[in-house]
Design a protein around this motif. Structure first.
Motif, mmCIF file in Angstrom:
data_model
loop_
_atom_site.group_PDB
_atom_site.id
_atom_site.type_symbol
_atom_site.label_atom_id
_atom_site.label_comp_id
_atom_site.label_asym_id
_atom_site.label_seq_id
_atom_site.Cartn_x
_atom_site.Cartn_y
_atom_site.Cartn_z
ATOM 1 N N ALA A 115 53.382 65.155 62.687
ATOM 2 C CA ALA A 115 54.765 64.683 62.752
ATOM 3 C C ALA A 115 55.473 65.208 63.997
ATOM 4 O O ALA A 115 56.112 64.448 64.743
ATOM 5 C CB ALA A 115 55.519 65.089 61.492
ATOM 6 N N LEU A 116 55.355 66.513 64.238
ATOM 7 C CA LEU A 116 56.027 67.104 65.393
ATOM 8 C C LEU A 116 55.365 66.645 66.692
ATOM 9 O O LEU A 116 56.055 66.407 67.705
ATOM 10 C CB LEU A 116 56.005 68.625 65.294
ATOM 11 N N ALA A 117 54.049 66.508 66.672
ATOM 12 C CA ALA A 117 53.338 66.025 67.861
ATOM 13 C C ALA A 117 53.816 64.631 68.244
ATOM 14 O O ALA A 117 53.976 64.309 69.423
ATOM 15 C CB ALA A 117 51.832 66.018 67.616
ATOM 16 N N ARG A 118 54.044 63.810 67.231
ATOM 17 C CA ARG A 118 54.521 62.459 67.517
ATOM 18 C C ARG A 118 55.956 62.472 68.043
ATOM 19 O O ARG A 118 56.295 61.712 68.955
ATOM 20 C CB ARG A 118 54.419 61.569 66.275
ATOM 21 N N GLN A 119 56.792 63.340 67.495
ATOM 22 C CA GLN A 119 58.168 63.450 67.999
ATOM 23 C C GLN A 119 58.178 63.867 69.469
ATOM 24 O O GLN A 119 58.934 63.320 70.281
ATOM 25 C CB GLN A 119 58.954 64.473 67.176
ATOM 26 N N VAL A 120 57.339 64.833 69.814
ATOM 27 C CA VAL A 120 57.233 65.268 71.206
ATOM 28 C C VAL A 120 56.714 64.123 72.073
ATOM 29 O O VAL A 120 57.228 63.852 73.163
ATOM 30 C CB VAL A 120 56.309 66.495 71.321
ATOM 31 N N GLY A 121 55.694 63.429 71.569
ATOM 32 C CA GLY A 121 55.077 62.360 72.340
ATOM 33 C C GLY A 121 55.948 61.137 72.525
ATOM 34 O O GLY A 121 55.807 60.401 73.511
ATOM 35 N N GLU A 122 56.866 60.896 71.594
ATOM 36 C CA GLU A 122 57.701 59.691 71.686
ATOM 37 C C GLU A 122 58.603 59.710 72.920
ATOM 38 O O GLU A 122 58.871 58.658 73.514
ATOM 39 C CB GLU A 122 58.523 59.521 70.410
ATOM 40 N N ALA A 123 59.064 60.894 73.319
ATOM 41 C CA ALA A 123 59.880 60.984 74.534
ATOM 42 C C ALA A 123 59.049 60.619 75.757
ATOM 43 O O ALA A 123 59.526 59.920 76.667
ATOM 44 C CB ALA A 123 60.453 62.390 74.678
ATOM 45 N N LYS A 124 57.797 61.072 75.783
ATOM 46 C CA LYS A 124 56.897 60.706 76.878
ATOM 47 C C LYS A 124 56.576 59.216 76.831
ATOM 48 O O LYS A 124 56.569 58.528 77.860
ATOM 49 C CB LYS A 124 55.620 61.539 76.784
#
Length: 415
Positions: free
Chosen positions: A360-369
């Motif tokens: 979940a957190l990995a996806r949140q970080v990745g969504e900005a990229k």
């Protein structure tokens, strides 16, 4: 060659010394991808250092400490951002080992299963015709512990593997060229050799075209990075020693990697193996393929590619290895290629097994990229790390093609 695992007291002593160099200035906050998402002090390097210092003072591992260490991607962007020279890279390595103390057996088993499934991927390749089958095999193995298949990290593993096409791994061979300018041995990787074998094939093709002979040793295994990320110190050391024994470096100029995560781990073998005989000399020969190619004037012929592409800097290449300019420099050998760096946050959220353990957190970080990439409206992005490629594929779907830069170079080579 053997090493002794540090005791918890020894780990705390080292953590106390390392954390004491932090002056809590806050320069690390802007560099931290998890702090950018959660805005929680404990999800910043400064906050984690405070928690580690408190744990060392009280000699106690708390659930709060474990939570926020687990939520650290380990991108190491905070290391060059720190004006005080805090060795956060060493701190997080020790912290990952410390927080395994008191972790539930179910959790330890789940983490171990994922690590070993990835690191033994080459052995499974002959039985798994696709990445999906390989991943689902992890779930089928869950009968070892009822309910294991429902762990978020196993579900994330299946979802991510479904975005990658598997291929036959590169096998043992030696590819020599006349009038060689250098001779190297190449790491094929564990999961990368199964899911990204075209990257290994392209690496050999480009190196040969540039007058460099390539040796691919038999019986390679994992470099130890995955075990290290999971805090499994003994396994990481064992895999590092085994890999070193596999590589004969006689008359070899470099150990080539095409995985930023593997390269960062192998360049750290001296510290990992406590500077035992041969470990520092081996580490000094480890070079990322783009970094190595950048040392030579090109003699290969590349056909023009009239297109615009994005270059994504993997964190373990830019921050852990300090390799920033080599990728764009080597790609500039392709005539008419228009290369741009991705904007927005650097980290895509991959972080080795991070996108599996913290989906979940990995996806949140990745969504900005992801959003920064999509704003450019390009159709092709290059990234020099298999973990980043898996994460970016998952985030971008079929909207942007993701390639390793060495694959693009191989495609541009004239016959």
């Amino acid at each position: 060659m053997t090493t002794r695992t540090p005791s918890l007291a020894e780990e705390f002593t080292a953590i106390a010394k390392l954390s004491a160099t932090c002056v809590h200035c806050g320069f690390c906050l802007a560099a931290c991808p998890t702090y950018a998402v959660t805005a929680m002090e404990n999800d910043s390097p400064r906050g984690r250092i405070w928690l580690l210092a408190e744990a060392a003072r009280t000699n106690k591992v708390t659930d709060v400490l474990r939570l926020h260490i687990d939520r650290c991607i380990g991108c190491e962007a905070c290391v060059p951002a720190c004006p005080s020279g805090v060795r956060y890279d060493e701190l997080i390595d020790r912290a990952r080992r410390v927080v395994n103390v008191g972790r539930s057996q179910r959790e330890l088993l789940g983490r171990s299963l994922v690590v070993r499934s990835f690191s033994k991927a080459q052995r499974f390749a002959g039985l798994a015709p696709s990445a999906q089958v390989l991943a689902r095999g992890v779930v089928r193995a869950s009968f070892l512990r009822p309910g294991l298949a429902h762990l978020p990290r196993v579900q994330a593993l299946v979802q991510q593997a479904a975005t990658i096409r598997a291929a036959s791994p590169v096998t043992t061979f030696t590819s020599l060229v006349p009038n060689e300018r250098a001779r190297v041995v190449m790491l094929t990787g564990c999961i990368a050799s199964v899911l990204f074998s075209e990257v290994n094939a392209a690496t050999v093709k480009v190196l040969n075209a540039e007058g460099i002979s390539v040796v691919v040793p038999r019986g390679q295994g994992c470099c130890g990075a995955l075990a290290s990320h999971a805090g499994q110190h003994d396994l990481a050391q064992h895999e590092a020693r085994t890999l070193m024994e596999t590589f004969d470096l006689t008359h070899i100029d470099a150990v080539i990697t095409n995985s930023a995560g593997c390269g960062a781990m192998m360049k750290d073998y001296g510290e990992l193996l406590e500077h035992q005989e041969g470990s520092d000399a081996f580490a000094e020969k480890v070079v990322d393929v783009m970094e190595f190619l950048d040392r030579f004037t090109s003699i290969a012929h590349y056909r023009p590619l009239s297109s615009k592409i994005l270059y994504h800097e993997p964190c373990h290449l830019a921050f852990a290895q300090g390799v920033r300019s080599a990728g764009p420099s080597v790609l500039s050998r392709i005539p008419e290629l228009e290369l741009a760096l991705t904007e927005g946050p650097n980290c895509c959220g991959a972080g080795g097994l991070y996108s599996v353990s913290q989906p979940a957190l990995a996806r949140q970080v990745g969504e900005a990229k992801r959003d920064a990439i999509l704003r450019t409206q390009v159709e092709l992005l290059v990234s020099g790390n298999p973990g980043c490629a898996i994460q970016l594929n998952s985030l971008l779907g079929d909207r942007v093609e993701v390639l390793h830069p060495i694959v693009l170079l191989a495609q541009a080579l004239e016959a």
